[in-house]
Design a protein around this motif. Structure first.
Motif, PDB file in Angstrom:
ATOM      1  N   ALA A  32     -38.093   7.223 -45.286  1.00  0.00           N
ATOM      2  CA  ALA A  32     -36.998   7.583 -44.377  1.00  0.00           C
ATOM      3  C   ALA A  32     -37.143   6.790 -43.084  1.00  0.00           C
ATOM      4  O   ALA A  32     -38.179   6.181 -42.807  1.00  0.00           O
ATOM      5  CB  ALA A  32     -37.022   9.076 -44.095  1.00  0.00           C
ATOM      6  N   GLU A  33     -36.087   6.811 -42.285  1.00  0.00           N
ATOM      7  CA  GLU A  33     -36.142   6.120 -40.996  1.00  0.00           C
ATOM      8  C   GLU A  33     -37.277   6.689 -40.161  1.00  0.00           C
ATOM      9  O   GLU A  33     -37.597   7.875 -40.229  1.00  0.00           O
ATOM     10  CB  GLU A  33     -34.809   6.287 -40.263  1.00  0.00           C
ATOM     11  CG  GLU A  33     -33.664   5.553 -40.939  1.00  0.00           C
ATOM     12  CD  GLU A  33     -32.381   5.649 -40.151  1.00  0.00           C
ATOM     13  OE1 GLU A  33     -32.425   5.796 -38.915  1.00  0.00           O
ATOM     14  OE2 GLU A  33     -31.320   5.582 -40.790  1.00  0.00           O
ATOM     15  N   ALA A  34     -37.886   5.826 -39.373  1.00  0.00           N
ATOM     16  CA  ALA A  34     -39.010   6.232 -38.537  1.00  0.00           C
ATOM     17  C   ALA A  34     -38.580   7.287 -37.526  1.00  0.00           C
ATOM     18  O   ALA A  34     -37.452   7.298 -37.045  1.00  0.00           O
ATOM     19  CB  ALA A  34     -39.573   5.019 -37.805  1.00  0.00           C
ATOM     20  N   PHE A  35     -39.494   8.200 -37.246  1.00  0.00           N
ATOM     21  CA  PHE A  35     -39.264   9.223 -36.235  1.00  0.00           C
ATOM     22  C   PHE A  35     -40.593   9.546 -35.575  1.00  0.00           C
ATOM     23  O   PHE A  35     -41.648   9.249 -36.120  1.00  0.00           O
ATOM     24  CB  PHE A  35     -38.620  10.474 -36.837  1.00  0.00           C
ATOM     25  CG  PHE A  35     -39.467  11.170 -37.867  1.00  0.00           C
ATOM     26  CD1 PHE A  35     -40.318  12.205 -37.519  1.00  0.00           C
ATOM     27  CD2 PHE A  35     -39.430  10.776 -39.194  1.00  0.00           C
ATOM     28  CE1 PHE A  35     -41.105  12.838 -38.473  1.00  0.00           C
ATOM     29  CE2 PHE A  35     -40.209  11.398 -40.157  1.00  0.00           C
ATOM     30  CZ  PHE A  35     -41.050  12.431 -39.790  1.00  0.00           C
ATOM     31  N   GLN A  36     -40.514  10.144 -34.399  1.00  0.00           N
ATOM     32  CA  GLN A  36     -41.733  10.496 -33.678  1.00  0.00           C
ATOM     33  C   GLN A  36     -42.169  11.892 -34.075  1.00  0.00           C
ATOM     34  O   GLN A  36     -41.358  12.744 -34.393  1.00  0.00           O
ATOM     35  CB  GLN A  36     -41.493  10.436 -32.179  1.00  0.00           C
ATOM     36  CG  GLN A  36     -41.226   9.034 -31.689  1.00  0.00           C
ATOM     37  CD  GLN A  36     -41.070   8.981 -30.184  1.00  0.00           C
ATOM     38  OE1 GLN A  36     -41.222   9.976 -29.503  1.00  0.00           O
ATOM     39  NE2 GLN A  36     -40.771   7.811 -29.664  1.00  0.00           N
ATOM     40  N   SER A  88     -45.000  11.944 -40.102  1.00  0.00           N
ATOM     41  CA  SER A  88     -43.935  10.947 -40.199  1.00  0.00           C
ATOM     42  C   SER A  88     -43.990  10.190 -41.522  1.00  0.00           C
ATOM     43  O   SER A  88     -44.015   8.968 -41.568  1.00  0.00           O
ATOM     44  CB  SER A  88     -43.988   9.982 -39.013  1.00  0.00           C
ATOM     45  OG  SER A  88     -45.228   9.312 -39.004  1.00  0.00           O
ATOM     46  N   THR A  89     -44.032  10.932 -42.626  1.00  0.00           N
ATOM     47  CA  THR A  89     -44.071  10.333 -43.954  1.00  0.00           C
ATOM     48  C   THR A  89     -42.861  10.760 -44.779  1.00  0.00           C
ATOM     49  O   THR A  89     -42.931  10.820 -45.998  1.00  0.00           O
ATOM     50  CB  THR A  89     -45.361  10.737 -44.694  1.00  0.00           C
ATOM     51  OG1 THR A  89     -45.398  12.164 -44.792  1.00  0.00           O
ATOM     52  CG2 THR A  89     -46.598  10.213 -43.987  1.00  0.00           C
ATOM     53  N   ALA A  90     -41.777  11.074 -44.131  1.00  0.00           N
ATOM     54  CA  ALA A  90     -40.593  11.551 -44.833  1.00  0.00           C
ATOM     55  C   ALA A  90     -40.046  10.483 -45.773  1.00  0.00           C
ATOM     56  O   ALA A  90     -40.221   9.283 -45.558  1.00  0.00           O
ATOM     57  CB  ALA A  90     -39.518  11.966 -43.831  1.00  0.00           C
ATOM     58  N   ARG A  91     -39.387  10.936 -46.824  1.00  0.00           N
ATOM     59  CA  ARG A  91     -38.765  10.061 -47.807  1.00  0.00           C
ATOM     60  C   ARG A  91     -37.263  10.332 -47.807  1.00  0.00           C
ATOM     61  O   ARG A  91     -36.819  11.426 -47.481  1.00  0.00           O
ATOM     62  CB  ARG A  91     -39.296  10.337 -49.214  1.00  0.00           C
ATOM     63  CG  ARG A  91     -40.794  10.333 -49.372  1.00  0.00           C
ATOM     64  CD  ARG A  91     -41.432   8.992 -49.279  1.00  0.00           C
ATOM     65  NE  ARG A  91     -40.973   8.081 -50.319  1.00  0.00           N
ATOM     66  CZ  ARG A  91     -41.232   6.793 -50.300  1.00  0.00           C
ATOM     67  NH1 ARG A  91     -41.927   6.252 -49.324  1.00  0.00           N
ATOM     68  NH2 ARG A  91     -40.801   6.001 -51.260  1.00  0.00           N
ATOM     69  N   ARG A  92     -36.484   9.333 -48.174  1.00  0.00           N
ATOM     70  CA  ARG A  92     -35.057   9.513 -48.404  1.00  0.00           C
ATOM     71  C   ARG A  92     -34.824   9.280 -49.889  1.00  0.00           C
ATOM     72  O   ARG A  92     -35.163   8.229 -50.423  1.00  0.00           O
ATOM     73  CB  ARG A  92     -34.210   8.541 -47.590  1.00  0.00           C
ATOM     74  CG  ARG A  92     -32.732   8.701 -47.911  1.00  0.00           C
ATOM     75  CD  ARG A  92     -31.825   7.871 -47.013  1.00  0.00           C
ATOM     76  NE  ARG A  92     -30.457   8.059 -47.442  1.00  0.00           N
ATOM     77  CZ  ARG A  92     -29.691   7.100 -47.981  1.00  0.00           C
ATOM     78  NH1 ARG A  92     -30.160   5.884 -48.116  1.00  0.00           N
ATOM     79  NH2 ARG A  92     -28.470   7.360 -48.353  1.00  0.00           N
ATOM     80  N   LEU A 113     -25.430   9.696 -53.259  1.00  0.00           N
ATOM     81  CA  LEU A 113     -25.604  11.127 -52.986  1.00  0.00           C
ATOM     82  C   LEU A 113     -27.046  11.383 -52.557  1.00  0.00           C
ATOM     83  O   LEU A 113     -27.974  11.347 -53.373  1.00  0.00           O
ATOM     84  CB  LEU A 113     -25.275  11.944 -54.235  1.00  0.00           C
ATOM     85  CG  LEU A 113     -23.886  11.700 -54.842  1.00  0.00           C
ATOM     86  CD1 LEU A 113     -23.711  12.511 -56.114  1.00  0.00           C
ATOM     87  CD2 LEU A 113     -22.800  12.029 -53.831  1.00  0.00           C
ATOM     88  N   THR A 114     -27.230  11.610 -51.247  1.00  0.00           N
ATOM     89  CA  THR A 114     -28.562  11.935 -50.724  1.00  0.00           C
ATOM     90  C   THR A 114     -28.875  13.362 -51.155  1.00  0.00           C
ATOM     91  O   THR A 114     -28.026  14.248 -51.069  1.00  0.00           O
ATOM     92  CB  THR A 114     -28.593  11.799 -49.194  1.00  0.00           C
ATOM     93  OG1 THR A 114     -28.223  10.453 -48.850  1.00  0.00           O
ATOM     94  CG2 THR A 114     -29.974  12.108 -48.651  1.00  0.00           C
ATOM     95  N   VAL A 115     -30.114  13.570 -51.607  1.00  0.00           N
ATOM     96  CA  VAL A 115     -30.493  14.872 -52.181  1.00  0.00           C
ATOM     97  C   VAL A 115     -31.775  15.401 -51.573  1.00  0.00           C
ATOM     98  O   VAL A 115     -32.539  14.672 -50.939  1.00  0.00           O
ATOM     99  CB  VAL A 115     -30.665  14.754 -53.716  1.00  0.00           C
ATOM    100  CG1 VAL A 115     -29.354  14.404 -54.397  1.00  0.00           C
ATOM    101  CG2 VAL A 115     -31.735  13.731 -54.090  1.00  0.00           C
ATOM    102  N   GLU A 116     -31.984  16.701 -51.791  1.00  0.00           N
ATOM    103  CA  GLU A 116     -33.252  17.344 -51.478  1.00  0.00           C
ATOM    104  C   GLU A 116     -33.632  18.197 -52.690  1.00  0.00           C
ATOM    105  O   GLU A 116     -32.759  18.521 -53.510  1.00  0.00           O
ATOM    106  CB  GLU A 116     -33.151  18.222 -50.226  1.00  0.00           C
ATOM    107  CG  GLU A 116     -32.237  19.430 -50.382  1.00  0.00           C
ATOM    108  CD  GLU A 116     -32.099  20.259 -49.115  1.00  0.00           C
ATOM    109  OE1 GLU A 116     -32.640  19.859 -48.067  1.00  0.00           O
ATOM    110  OE2 GLU A 116     -31.437  21.305 -49.176  1.00  0.00           O
ATOM    111  N   LYS A 117     -34.920  18.513 -52.812  1.00  0.00           N
ATOM    112  CA  LYS A 117     -35.357  19.345 -53.939  1.00  0.00           C
ATOM    113  C   LYS A 117     -34.623  20.676 -53.888  1.00  0.00           C
ATOM    114  O   LYS A 117     -34.497  21.288 -52.828  1.00  0.00           O
ATOM    115  CB  LYS A 117     -36.855  19.588 -53.878  1.00  0.00           C
ATOM    116  CG  LYS A 117     -37.680  18.370 -54.212  1.00  0.00           C
ATOM    117  CD  LYS A 117     -38.128  18.413 -55.631  1.00  0.00           C
ATOM    118  CE  LYS A 117     -38.997  17.199 -55.892  1.00  0.00           C
ATOM    119  NZ  LYS A 117     -39.843  17.339 -57.017  1.00  0.00           N
ATOM    120  N   ALA A 118     -34.150  21.105 -55.035  1.00  0.00           N
ATOM    121  CA  ALA A 118     -33.411  22.383 -55.129  1.00  0.00           C
ATOM    122  C   ALA A 118     -34.364  23.518 -55.360  1.00  0.00           C
ATOM    123  O   ALA A 118     -35.450  23.367 -55.823  1.00  0.00           O
ATOM    124  CB  ALA A 118     -32.376  22.304 -56.250  1.00  0.00           C
TER     125      ALA A 118
END
Length: 106
Positions: free
Chosen positions: A40-44, A48-52, A101-106
């Motif tokens: 995912a885009e960098a954030f503070q 900070s290991t998020a995925r898209r 379609l951006t998703v998240e775990k259901a």
């Protein structure tokens, strides 16, 4: 279709996996989608290991426009693990005849 969208359709058929889609006029129908999983885009801040994660689905596979909370079930062909996903964001890609379609775990 344009030369670019024709090429995109060829890529889709080469790399898309079968998925089970619920929503947009479908009730557990098998269609195809290409799963993407990138940083995912960098954030503070901490963690900070998020995925898209998103699926690219051909517009012609859906009888209606997709909506948030539509469901996708995908079995990873490499691991055999089946995951359920929920749509949280929709991008209409008319240039390639698809929805991202951006998703998240259901």
């Amino acid at each position: 279709m344009t030369e670019f969208s024709d090429a995109a359709a060829d890529l889709h058929s080469a790399f898309a996996d079968p998925i089970i889609y619920t929503g947009a006029g479908l009730d557990g129908a098998t269609i195809t989608g290409t799963k993407y999983d990138v940083a995912a885009e960098a954030f503070q801040g901490a963690g900070s290991t998020a995925r898209r994660v998103w699926f690219e689905i051909q517009q012609s596979d859906l009888p209606q426009a997709p909506a948030k909370r539509n469901g996708i079930r995908h079995t990873d062909p490499m691991t055999g693990i089946t995951s359920d996903w929920s749509v949280i964001d929709i991008a209409r890609r008319d240039d390639i005849g698809a929805f991202d379609l951006t998703v998240e775990k259901a």
